[in-house]
Design an enzyme around this catalytic site. Structure first.
Site, PDB file in Angstrom:
ATOM      1  N   CYS A 152      -0.421   4.086   2.099  1.00  9.81           N
ATOM      2  CA  CYS A 152      -0.215   3.905   3.542  1.00  9.81           C
ATOM      3  C   CYS A 152       1.246   4.156   3.936  1.00  9.81           C
ATOM      4  O   CYS A 152       1.519   4.819   4.920  1.00  9.81           O
ATOM      5  CB  CYS A 152      -0.567   2.476   3.965  1.00  9.81           C
ATOM      6  N   ASP A 153       2.175   3.607   3.178  1.00  7.92           N
ATOM      7  CA  ASP A 153       3.570   3.554   3.622  1.00  7.92           C
ATOM      8  C   ASP A 153       4.545   4.399   2.806  1.00  7.92           C
ATOM      9  O   ASP A 153       5.701   4.538   3.199  1.00  7.92           O
ATOM     10  CB  ASP A 153       4.059   2.088   3.592  1.00  7.92           C
ATOM     11  N   CYS A 178       0.835  -1.201   0.000  1.00  8.39           N
ATOM     12  CA  CYS A 178       0.000   0.000   0.000  1.00  8.39           C
ATOM     13  C   CYS A 178       0.869   1.250   0.000  1.00  8.39           C
ATOM     14  O   CYS A 178       1.381   1.651   1.047  1.00  8.39           O
ATOM     15  CB  CYS A 178      -0.911  -0.050   1.232  1.00  8.39           C
TER      16      CYS A 178
END
Ligand SMILES: Cc1cc2nc3c(=O)[nH]c(=O)nc-3n(C[C@H](O)[C@H](O)[C@H](O)COP(=O)(O)OP(=O)(O)OC[C@H]3O[C@@H](n4cnc5c(N)ncnc54)[C@H](O)[C@@H]3O)c2cc1C
Length: 307
Positions: A134-135, A131
């Protein structure tokens, strides 16, 4: 047999939020979860983009949400819905009981496809990610490899580049499957690409002292690419077994189609979170979960349904 107003399938962020909103509208609800509470978030080492929490382990965040949800609804872990029958009521069958409800909210999520290479599991959360939204932020000014050749992979590569990540895209075929405008954007941004290659062998080797993925070894010329992160972007499977059984309309990618109020193509069946596609983030899942529950309340209190 248990009678409730609403059955929620899945105890991830969407399902737990749906239960909170349903009960606070006066509906009785039960959440049925085939595994354990928390969904994909419970497997996420750290969450840094859920408003209100600058940095929180995914499992901890879901414990907090579950504790709140338990005030309002029963949550049954290890009790997945195996079959649903529709008549005037909705009958949800698990291995333990039959639940007879007036409505059903599907929040069964989606599953990221894995590459299945050595190191992938071991370094998940330590440089291996599925992701970029997300990261990606963690790897600004660092190096990352994105694996894949479809829309998600190219979007991830562009997202990372925009964050200031030094990104290389590797793809096992000789041409990308992504839409043309994404391919043009990739070329315009001058993102390095390696074709006819796949993450292989030494993938995610732990670098002494850092505990981060440092290398992607590619099949073919066995080249090693030193990197701080590997983003796997080879697709997502929506968990639509119940939806398919019910004959709900799915979109072109196989996700459950809903309207803006999270109603599906069948009355009194709602869907929320990753199983509907969209941005696939916790914040979207909780938003859709609340909307689905409020729609259920609106529909079940409608004079037509009441009589
Ligand atoms: C590695 C990783 C890291 C991520 N990091 C972030 C992040 O930092 N920030 C962010 O916003 N998002 C992040 N995400 C995305 C986020 O986890 C999802 O968007 C979110 O979990 C979606 O919530 P959901 O409730 O729709 O589905 P899920 O969390 O997938 O929950 C679905 C639940 O339904 C259950 N279920 C499935 N079928 C049945 C059935 N038949 N009966 C009963 N239960 C069933 C499943 O067991 C599961 O528990 C990450 C995802 C991954 C994979």
């Amino acid at each position: 047999m248990r009678e409730v107003d609403l059955v929620v399938a899945g105890a991830g962020p969407a399902g737990l939020t749906a239960a909170i909103y349903a009960a606070r509208s006066g509906l009785s609800a039960v959440v049925l979860e085939k595994n354990t509470i928390g969904g994909q978030v419970a497997l996420t080492p750290v969450v840094e983009n859920y408003p209100g929490f600058a940095n929180v382990p995914g499992k901890r965040l879901m414990e907090i949400i579950a504790e709140q949800a338990r005030h309002y609804a029963e949550i049954h872990e290890g009790e997945g819905i195996e079959e649903v029958k529709l008549g005037r009521n909705v009958e949800a069958y698990t291995s333990k009981a039959v639940y007879v409800a007036q409505a059903l909210i599907l929040t069964t999520g989606a599953t990221w496809k894995r590459l299945g290479v050595p190191g992938e599991d071991r370094y998940f959360g330590f440089g291996v990610s599925y992701c970029s939204t997300c990261d990606g932020y963690l790897y600004r000014e660092k190096k990352a490899v994105v694996v894949g050749g479809g829309n998600s992979a190219l979007t991830d590569a562009l997202h990372l580049k925009n964050l200031g990540v030094n990104v290389t895209l590797i793809h096992r075929r000789d041409a990308f499957r992504a839409e043309k405008y994404l391919q043009e954007a990739l070329a315009k941004e001058d993102i390095a690409t390696v074709m006819h290659a796949e993450g292989h062998g030494n993938f995610g080797r732990r670098h002494h002292g850092h505990g981060r993925a440092r290398a992607g070894r590619l099949r073919g010329d066995e080249r090693e690419i030193p990197t701080d992160a590997v983003f796997v972007a080879i697709g997502l499977h929506p968990n639509t077994a119940i939806a398919t059984q019910l004959g709900l309309t799915l979109d072109a990618r196989g996700f459950i189609q809903t309207d803006r109020a999270n109603r599906t193509s069948i009355p009194r069946i709602y869907a929320a979170g990753d199983v509907t596609g969209g941005s696939q983030q916790i914040v979207n899942a909780v938003g859709e979960g609340s909307t689905a529950a409020l729609s259920a309340f609106e529909d079940l209190t409608h004079p037509y349904w009441k009589k």
